[in-house]
Write a protein that holds these residues in place. Structure first.
Motif, PDB file in Angstrom:
ATOM      1  N   GLN A  62       0.819  -1.212   0.000  1.00 31.28           N
ATOM      2  CA  GLN A  62       0.000   0.000   0.000  1.00 31.28           C
ATOM      3  C   GLN A  62       0.856   1.266   0.000  1.00 31.28           C
ATOM      4  OE1 GLN A  62      -3.497   0.282   0.061  1.00 31.28           O
ATOM      5  NE2 GLN A  62      -3.554  -1.894  -0.342  1.00 31.28           N
ATOM      6  N   CYS A  63       1.876   1.308   0.851  1.00 31.18           N
ATOM      7  CA  CYS A  63       2.728   2.495   0.991  1.00 31.18           C
ATOM      8  C   CYS A  63       3.852   2.525  -0.035  1.00 31.18           C
ATOM      9  CB  CYS A  63       3.386   2.526   2.371  1.00 31.18           C
ATOM     10  SG  CYS A  63       2.269   2.534   3.757  1.00 31.18           S
ATOM     11  N   SER A  64       4.222   1.363  -0.545  1.00 34.53           N
ATOM     12  CA  SER A  64       5.388   1.197  -1.421  1.00 34.53           C
ATOM     13  C   SER A  64       6.665   1.610  -0.709  1.00 34.53           C
ATOM     14  CB  SER A  64       5.216   1.991  -2.717  1.00 34.53           C
ATOM     15  OG  SER A  64       4.099   1.539  -3.424  1.00 34.53           O
ATOM     16  N   LYS A  65       6.742   1.274   0.576  1.00 37.33           N
ATOM     17  CA  LYS A  65       7.913   1.560   1.401  1.00 37.33           C
ATOM     18  C   LYS A  65       8.199   0.349   2.278  1.00 37.33           C
ATOM     19  CE  LYS A  65       6.726   6.429   2.034  1.00 37.33           C
ATOM     20  NZ  LYS A  65       6.338   7.424   3.039  1.00 37.33           N
ATOM     21  N   PHE A  66       9.395   0.311   2.825  1.00 40.74           N
ATOM     22  CA  PHE A  66       9.744  -0.726   3.782  1.00 40.74           C
ATOM     23  C   PHE A  66       9.368  -0.254   5.180  1.00 40.74           C
ATOM     24  CE2 PHE A  66      12.487  -2.086   0.318  1.00 40.74           C
ATOM     25  CZ  PHE A  66      12.347  -3.459   0.379  1.00 40.74           C
ATOM     26  N   HIS A  67       8.802  -1.169   5.973  1.00 45.15           N
ATOM     27  CA  HIS A  67       8.453  -0.909   7.376  1.00 45.15           C
ATOM     28  C   HIS A  67       9.016  -2.037   8.224  1.00 45.15           C
ATOM     29  CE1 HIS A  67       5.524   2.150   6.262  1.00 45.15           C
ATOM     30  NE2 HIS A  67       4.912   1.279   5.466  1.00 45.15           N
ATOM     31  N   GLU A  68       9.184  -1.769   9.519  1.00 44.00           N
ATOM     32  CA  GLU A  68       9.600  -2.821  10.443  1.00 44.00           C
ATOM     33  C   GLU A  68       8.501  -3.870  10.525  1.00 44.00           C
ATOM     34  OE1 GLU A  68      11.369  -1.788  14.173  1.00 44.00           O
ATOM     35  OE2 GLU A  68      11.987   0.157  13.386  1.00 44.00           O
ATOM     36  N   LEU A  69       8.886  -5.094  10.823  1.00 44.14           N
ATOM     37  CA  LEU A  69       7.925  -6.203  10.858  1.00 44.14           C
ATOM     38  C   LEU A  69       6.813  -5.979  11.875  1.00 44.14           C
ATOM     39  CD1 LEU A  69      10.236  -9.325  10.511  1.00 44.14           C
ATOM     40  CD2 LEU A  69       8.854  -8.211   8.758  1.00 44.14           C
ATOM     41  N   SER A  70       7.082  -5.220  12.934  1.00 43.51           N
ATOM     42  CA  SER A  70       6.069  -4.984  13.970  1.00 43.51           C
ATOM     43  C   SER A  70       4.872  -4.192  13.439  1.00 43.51           C
ATOM     44  CB  SER A  70       6.696  -4.244  15.154  1.00 43.51           C
ATOM     45  OG  SER A  70       7.177  -2.975  14.734  1.00 43.51           O
ATOM     46  N   GLU A  71       5.004  -3.558  12.289  1.00 41.28           N
ATOM     47  CA  GLU A  71       3.907  -2.773  11.716  1.00 41.28           C
ATOM     48  C   GLU A  71       2.971  -3.609  10.848  1.00 41.28           C
ATOM     49  OE1 GLU A  71       4.957   1.063  10.110  1.00 41.28           O
ATOM     50  OE2 GLU A  71       6.846   1.029  11.225  1.00 41.28           O
ATOM     51  N   PHE A  72       3.251  -4.907  10.729  1.00 36.77           N
ATOM     52  CA  PHE A  72       2.435  -5.813   9.926  1.00 36.77           C
ATOM     53  C   PHE A  72       1.740  -6.830  10.823  1.00 36.77           C
ATOM     54  CE2 PHE A  72       5.723  -4.306   7.093  1.00 36.77           C
ATOM     55  CZ  PHE A  72       5.077  -4.125   5.894  1.00 36.77           C
ATOM     56  N   ASP A  73       0.580  -7.278  10.411  1.00 35.88           N
ATOM     57  CA  ASP A  73      -0.116  -8.362  11.098  1.00 35.88           C
ATOM     58  C   ASP A  73       0.201  -9.664  10.381  1.00 35.88           C
ATOM     59  OD1 ASP A  73      -1.374  -6.782  13.031  1.00 35.88           O
ATOM     60  OD2 ASP A  73      -3.081  -6.359  11.715  1.00 35.88           O
ATOM     61  N   GLY A  74       0.825 -10.585  11.088  1.00 37.15           N
ATOM     62  CA  GLY A  74       1.131 -11.900  10.515  1.00 37.15           C
ATOM     63  C   GLY A  74       1.955 -11.805   9.252  1.00 37.15           C
ATOM     64  N   THR A  75       1.463 -12.444   8.198  1.00 39.00           N
ATOM     65  CA  THR A  75       2.196 -12.468   6.936  1.00 39.00           C
ATOM     66  C   THR A  75       1.598 -11.502   5.914  1.00 39.00           C
ATOM     67  OG1 THR A  75       0.827 -14.278   6.131  1.00 39.00           O
ATOM     68  CG2 THR A  75       2.878 -14.878   7.253  1.00 39.00           C
ATOM     69  N   LYS A  76       0.772 -10.567   6.368  1.00 35.89           N
ATOM     70  CA  LYS A  76       0.136  -9.618   5.447  1.00 35.89           C
ATOM     71  C   LYS A  76       1.187  -8.785   4.727  1.00 35.89           C
ATOM     72  CE  LYS A  76      -4.328  -9.436   7.530  1.00 35.89           C
ATOM     73  NZ  LYS A  76      -4.992 -10.396   6.756  1.00 35.89           N
ATOM     74  N   LYS A  77       0.866  -8.370   3.510  1.00 34.92           N
ATOM     75  CA  LYS A  77       1.791  -7.609   2.665  1.00 34.92           C
ATOM     76  C   LYS A  77       1.588  -6.099   2.776  1.00 34.92           C
ATOM     77  CE  LYS A  77       3.721 -11.198   0.784  1.00 34.92           C
ATOM     78  NZ  LYS A  77       5.089 -11.540   1.043  1.00 34.92           N
ATOM     79  N   SER A  78       0.582  -5.663   3.540  1.00 34.44           N
ATOM     80  CA  SER A  78       0.333  -4.243   3.757  1.00 34.44           C
ATOM     81  C   SER A  78       0.434  -3.944   5.242  1.00 34.44           C
ATOM     82  CB  SER A  78      -1.058  -3.853   3.261  1.00 34.44           C
ATOM     83  OG  SER A  78      -1.158  -4.069   1.870  1.00 34.44           O
ATOM     84  N   CYS A  79       0.989  -2.772   5.572  1.00 42.01           N
ATOM     85  CA  CYS A  79       1.152  -2.405   6.989  1.00 42.01           C
ATOM     86  C   CYS A  79      -0.226  -2.198   7.627  1.00 42.01           C
ATOM     87  CB  CYS A  79       2.028  -1.168   7.138  1.00 42.01           C
ATOM     88  SG  CYS A  79       1.314   0.358   6.510  1.00 42.01           S
ATOM     89  N   ARG A  80      -0.265  -2.325   8.925  1.00 45.08           N
ATOM     90  CA  ARG A  80      -1.519  -2.250   9.682  1.00 45.08           C
ATOM     91  C   ARG A  80      -2.232  -0.912   9.461  1.00 45.08           C
ATOM     92  NH1 ARG A  80       0.771  -2.843  14.158  1.00 45.08           N
ATOM     93  NH2 ARG A  80       0.976  -5.083  14.049  1.00 45.08           N
ATOM     94  N   LEU A  81      -1.488   0.186   9.458  1.00 41.44           N
ATOM     95  CA  LEU A  81      -2.079   1.513   9.333  1.00 41.44           C
ATOM     96  C   LEU A  81      -2.769   1.696   7.987  1.00 41.44           C
ATOM     97  CD1 LEU A  81      -2.385   4.309  10.650  1.00 41.44           C
ATOM     98  CD2 LEU A  81      -0.282   4.960   9.483  1.00 41.44           C
ATOM     99  N   ARG A  82      -2.080   1.355   6.903  1.00 39.48           N
ATOM    100  CA  ARG A  82      -2.664   1.512   5.572  1.00 39.48           C
ATOM    101  C   ARG A  82      -3.775   0.519   5.322  1.00 39.48           C
ATOM    102  NH1 ARG A  82      -0.906   4.322   1.107  1.00 39.48           N
ATOM    103  NH2 ARG A  82       0.161   6.184   1.803  1.00 39.48           N
ATOM    104  N   LEU A  83      -3.646  -0.692   5.832  1.00 42.61           N
ATOM    105  CA  LEU A  83      -4.668  -1.708   5.656  1.00 42.61           C
ATOM    106  C   LEU A  83      -5.949  -1.312   6.386  1.00 42.61           C
ATOM    107  CD1 LEU A  83      -4.961  -4.346   4.171  1.00 42.61           C
ATOM    108  CD2 LEU A  83      -4.237  -5.535   6.220  1.00 42.61           C
ATOM    109  N   ASP A  84      -5.804  -0.690   7.559  1.00 40.28           N
ATOM    110  CA  ASP A  84      -6.961  -0.220   8.313  1.00 40.28           C
ATOM    111  C   ASP A  84      -7.703   0.864   7.526  1.00 40.28           C
ATOM    112  OD1 ASP A  84      -8.642  -0.085  10.668  1.00 40.28           O
ATOM    113  OD2 ASP A  84      -7.654   1.826  11.120  1.00 40.28           O
ATOM    114  N   GLY A  85      -6.963   1.808   6.957  1.00 37.78           N
ATOM    115  CA  GLY A  85      -7.584   2.855   6.140  1.00 37.78           C
ATOM    116  C   GLY A  85      -8.270   2.282   4.915  1.00 37.78           C
TER     117      GLY A  85
END
Length: 132
Positions: A62-85
């Motif tokens: 979603q962001c097209s950026k790298f994030h730390e693993l803690s910002e993802f839920d499980g094996t999802k490919k989108s960070c929690r913040l963008r996925l929530d939006g």
């Protein structure tokens, strides 16, 4: 080197594109524009864990950026913040329901298929008798 009319030399600089992941030497010159723009090879764009700046990270679709693993839920490919939006935009709002004398009236013209629906005389409001 190309020459112009004044006889001065013009130097064309060729930009080389490489993946930004540590120890990756993938040349992105022949890659898709997306991978060049975000400086990530196809392998690391889909990898579950990547070492970048000494941290374990993952590429967010979603962001097209790298994030730390803690910002993802499980094996999802989108960070929690963008996925929530994304989910909030896709979620439908629940229909307002009015209860009145054993009748259920759905306001937005939506009817539940398991109920016996009849068209009301007011606008396009559907009513259903829900008394046993």
């Amino acid at each position: 080197m190309a020459n112009n009319d004044a006889g001065e030399g013009v130097v064309m600089q060729v930009m080389k594109h490489y993946c930004q992941v540590e120890t990756c030497e993938a040349n992105l010159d022949g890659a898709k524009k997306y991978h060049k723009r975000h400086k990530v090879c196809q392998v690391h764009a889909k990898a579950p864990i990547v070492l970048l700046a000494g941290l374990k990270q993952r590429f967010c679709q979603q962001c097209s950026k790298f994030h730390e693993l803690s910002e993802f839920d499980g094996t999802k490919k989108s960070c929690r913040l963008r996925l929530d939006g994304h989910n909030k935009r896709r979620r439908k709002t629940p229909l307002p329901i009015e209860l009145e004398d054993n009748q259920c009236r759905l306001i937005n013209g939506e009817a539940r298929p398991h109920m016996d629906m009849t068209l009301s005389s007011r606008n396009t409001i559907y009513t259903a008798d829900i008394s046993g």
